[in-house]
Write a protein that holds these residues in place. Structure first.
Motif, PDB file in Angstrom:
ATOM      1  N   SER A 147       0.898  -1.169   0.010  1.00 51.96           N
ATOM      2  CA  SER A 147       0.093   0.136  -0.132  1.00 51.96           C
ATOM      3  C   SER A 147       0.834   1.287  -0.041  1.00 51.96           C
ATOM      4  O   SER A 147       1.836   1.612   0.784  1.00 51.96           O
ATOM      5  CB  SER A 147      -0.874   0.047   1.413  1.00 51.96           C
ATOM      6  OG  SER A 147      -1.594   1.237   1.145  1.00 51.96           O
ATOM      7  N   CYS A 148       0.614   2.184  -1.060  1.00 53.96           N
ATOM      8  CA  CYS A 148       1.565   3.226  -1.095  1.00 53.96           C
ATOM      9  C   CYS A 148       0.775   4.537  -1.096  1.00 53.96           C
ATOM     10  O   CYS A 148       0.396   4.971  -2.319  1.00 53.96           O
ATOM     11  CB  CYS A 148       2.156   3.062  -2.532  1.00 53.96           C
ATOM     12  SG  CYS A 148       3.592   1.721  -2.764  1.00 53.96           S
ATOM     13  N   GLU A 149       0.108   4.674   0.055  1.00 51.10           N
ATOM     14  CA  GLU A 149      -0.608   5.740   0.168  1.00 51.10           C
ATOM     15  C   GLU A 149      -0.179   6.852   1.033  1.00 51.10           C
ATOM     16  O   GLU A 149       0.401   6.367   2.250  1.00 51.10           O
ATOM     17  CB  GLU A 149      -1.999   5.386   0.566  1.00 51.10           C
ATOM     18  CG  GLU A 149      -2.713   4.243  -0.238  1.00 51.10           C
ATOM     19  CD  GLU A 149      -4.171   3.624   0.368  1.00 51.10           C
ATOM     20  OE1 GLU A 149      -4.560   4.268   1.305  1.00 51.10           O
ATOM     21  OE2 GLU A 149      -4.683   2.831  -0.338  1.00 51.10           O
ATOM     22  N   GLU A 150      -0.119   8.012   0.509  1.00 51.11           N
ATOM     23  CA  GLU A 150       0.554   8.985   1.455  1.00 51.11           C
ATOM     24  C   GLU A 150      -0.186   9.316   2.856  1.00 51.11           C
ATOM     25  O   GLU A 150       0.251   9.805   3.689  1.00 51.11           O
ATOM     26  CB  GLU A 150       0.695  10.540   0.668  1.00 51.11           C
ATOM     27  CG  GLU A 150       1.399  10.443  -0.295  1.00 51.11           C
ATOM     28  CD  GLU A 150       1.578  11.524  -1.130  1.00 51.11           C
ATOM     29  OE1 GLU A 150       1.002  12.587  -0.688  1.00 51.11           O
ATOM     30  OE2 GLU A 150       2.101  11.809  -2.290  1.00 51.11           O
ATOM     31  N   SER A 151      -1.709   9.041   2.656  1.00 51.82           N
ATOM     32  CA  SER A 151      -2.351   9.412   4.050  1.00 51.82           C
ATOM     33  C   SER A 151      -1.932   8.409   5.103  1.00 51.82           C
ATOM     34  O   SER A 151      -2.122   8.795   6.438  1.00 51.82           O
ATOM     35  CB  SER A 151      -3.859   9.119   3.699  1.00 51.82           C
ATOM     36  OG  SER A 151      -4.187   7.835   3.250  1.00 51.82           O
ATOM     37  N   ASN A 154       3.296   4.112   3.614  1.00 53.83           N
ATOM     38  CA  ASN A 154       3.709   3.034   2.936  1.00 53.83           C
ATOM     39  C   ASN A 154       3.756   1.782   3.813  1.00 53.83           C
ATOM     40  O   ASN A 154       4.825   1.720   4.472  1.00 53.83           O
ATOM     41  CB  ASN A 154       4.950   3.323   1.889  1.00 53.83           C
ATOM     42  CG  ASN A 154       4.844   4.617   1.059  1.00 53.83           C
ATOM     43  OD1 ASN A 154       4.299   4.471  -0.050  1.00 53.83           O
ATOM     44  ND2 ASN A 154       5.513   5.648   1.549  1.00 53.83           N
ATOM     45  N   LYS A 182       5.482   7.819  -8.488  1.00 58.23           N
ATOM     46  CA  LYS A 182       4.283   8.383  -8.596  1.00 58.23           C
ATOM     47  C   LYS A 182       4.309   9.624  -9.393  1.00 58.23           C
ATOM     48  O   LYS A 182       3.106  10.153  -9.553  1.00 58.23           O
ATOM     49  CB  LYS A 182       3.968   8.689  -6.993  1.00 58.23           C
ATOM     50  CG  LYS A 182       3.254   7.563  -6.320  1.00 58.23           C
ATOM     51  CD  LYS A 182       3.227   8.104  -4.798  1.00 58.23           C
ATOM     52  CE  LYS A 182       2.592   7.094  -3.901  1.00 58.23           C
ATOM     53  NZ  LYS A 182       2.278   7.549  -2.746  1.00 58.23           N
ATOM     54  N   THR A 186      -0.394   6.372 -10.606  1.00 62.56           N
ATOM     55  CA  THR A 186      -1.374   6.593  -9.685  1.00 62.56           C
ATOM     56  C   THR A 186      -0.662   5.728  -8.376  1.00 62.56           C
ATOM     57  O   THR A 186       0.074   4.663  -8.507  1.00 62.56           O
ATOM     58  CB  THR A 186      -2.579   6.138  -9.814  1.00 62.56           C
ATOM     59  OG1 THR A 186      -2.772   4.595 -10.080  1.00 62.56           O
ATOM     60  CG2 THR A 186      -3.214   6.775 -11.051  1.00 62.56           C
ATOM     61  N   SER A 187      -1.187   5.755  -7.124  1.00 61.08           N
ATOM     62  CA  SER A 187      -0.570   5.183  -6.035  1.00 61.08           C
ATOM     63  C   SER A 187      -1.213   3.655  -6.169  1.00 61.08           C
ATOM     64  O   SER A 187      -0.282   2.987  -5.799  1.00 61.08           O
ATOM     65  CB  SER A 187      -1.299   5.508  -4.574  1.00 61.08           C
ATOM     66  OG  SER A 187      -0.921   7.056  -4.486  1.00 61.08           O
ATOM     67  N   GLU A 188      -2.254   3.333  -6.828  1.00 53.46           N
ATOM     68  CA  GLU A 188      -2.783   1.777  -6.921  1.00 53.46           C
ATOM     69  C   GLU A 188      -1.669   1.139  -7.992  1.00 53.46           C
ATOM     70  O   GLU A 188      -1.394   0.140  -7.708  1.00 53.46           O
ATOM     71  CB  GLU A 188      -4.069   2.108  -7.344  1.00 53.46           C
ATOM     72  CG  GLU A 188      -5.283   2.360  -6.402  1.00 53.46           C
ATOM     73  CD  GLU A 188      -5.223   4.119  -6.199  1.00 53.46           C
ATOM     74  OE1 GLU A 188      -4.716   4.673  -6.987  1.00 53.46           O
ATOM     75  OE2 GLU A 188      -5.778   4.294  -5.281  1.00 53.46           O
ATOM     76  N   SER A 191       1.498   0.567  -6.444  1.00 51.17           N
ATOM     77  CA  SER A 191       1.274  -0.531  -5.526  1.00 51.17           C
ATOM     78  C   SER A 191       1.460  -1.681  -5.922  1.00 51.17           C
ATOM     79  O   SER A 191       2.055  -2.764  -5.486  1.00 51.17           O
ATOM     80  CB  SER A 191      -0.074  -0.239  -4.600  1.00 51.17           C
ATOM     81  OG  SER A 191       0.165   0.889  -3.670  1.00 51.17           O
TER      82      SER A 191
END
Length: 244
Positions: A147-151, A154, A182, A186-188, A191
């Motif tokens: 999961s590479c999500e900034e919120s 990672n 990125k 996209t993050s998805e 990932s």
């Protein structure tokens, strides 16, 4: 005392602060050390000497060690170095040498690393003041998710063959690589791309470390992934400086 160590961990802390760790004896790794300054934090620009990234993963470097500080377990690897003496590099390991080191360092299971029970809820942590070390190496048996999500940071979800963990990645090179990917994906997409690399690789090794206790949970040291190495190399021989 001038001493050689082989760098295995370069992690991002807050802002431009970094943390490094490595092993001080070869060819058979024996003791892990985490160089620290007598006061203040290591900064990312300290990794460079005249614009060259002297401190990089699996570089053999010379540092001026001064003394062993008083430590709070499980962070027993801390060792103070002279911040006024710049590091120097003697060589960078080949992929074959890297693989040999990581195999020798393999702790097999995450629960073998720290010398104290791993607790859960929320996340995964050990109790501050317990255990005999804060860094180890594990070869995951399966990677479930990236999961590479900034919120939420990672994170990688994996099994070591005995338990399943989902841990935050603080590996400096990995974080720079993710941000670089990125720029066009996209993050998805990133990932899925990283997950495919991990599943297709012949060998994957994760360096597992402990964060320091902090204000919200002063009695907890949370698990994190402080280094990630794959064979074949998902970075194609590059490191953090190539993605800045």
């Amino acid at each position: 005392m001038r001493k050689k160590i082989v760098i295995t961990d370069i992690t991002r802390m807050s802002g431009d602060k970094v943390c490094i760790a490595g092993y001080d004896k070869y060819p058979s790794p024996v003791r892990c050390v985490r160089p620290t300054f007598p006061s203040g934090s290591l900064r990312e620009d300290w990794l460079y000497v005249y614009g060259v990234p002297v401190i990089r993963p699996f570089a053999e470097v010379e540092l001026e060690f001064t003394r062993k500080p008083s430590v709070i377990p499980p962070h027993t690897e801390d060792y103070i170095i002279d911040s006024a003496v710049p590091p120097s590099r003697t060589r960078v390991f080949s992929n074959r040498q890297k693989l040999a080191w990581l195999k020798a360092l393999d702790d097999r299971f995450v629960e073998n690393v720290f010398g104290t029970p791993i607790r859960r809820g929320p996340g995964y942590y050990v109790t501050s003041g317990e255990g005999y070390r804060s860094l180890g190496t594990v070869k995951p048996s399966w990677v479930y998710e990236v999961s590479c999500e900034e919120s939420n940071g990672n994170r990688i979800k994996f099994s070591d063959g005995r338990s399943v963990y989902k841990l935050k990645v603080t590996d400096l090179t990995f974080l720079y690589y993710i941000n670089w990917r990125k720029e066009t994906k996209t993050s998805e997409q990133v990932s899925r791309e990283v997950l495919r690399h991990l599943r297709d690789a012949e060998h994957v090794f994760l360096r597992i470390g402990l964060a320091r206790h902090w204000r919200k949970y002063p009695d907890r040291c949370y698990l994190q992934i402080t280094g990630m190495y794959t064979f074949p190399d998902y970075l194609n021989g590059k490191c953090f400086c190539d993605f800045v």
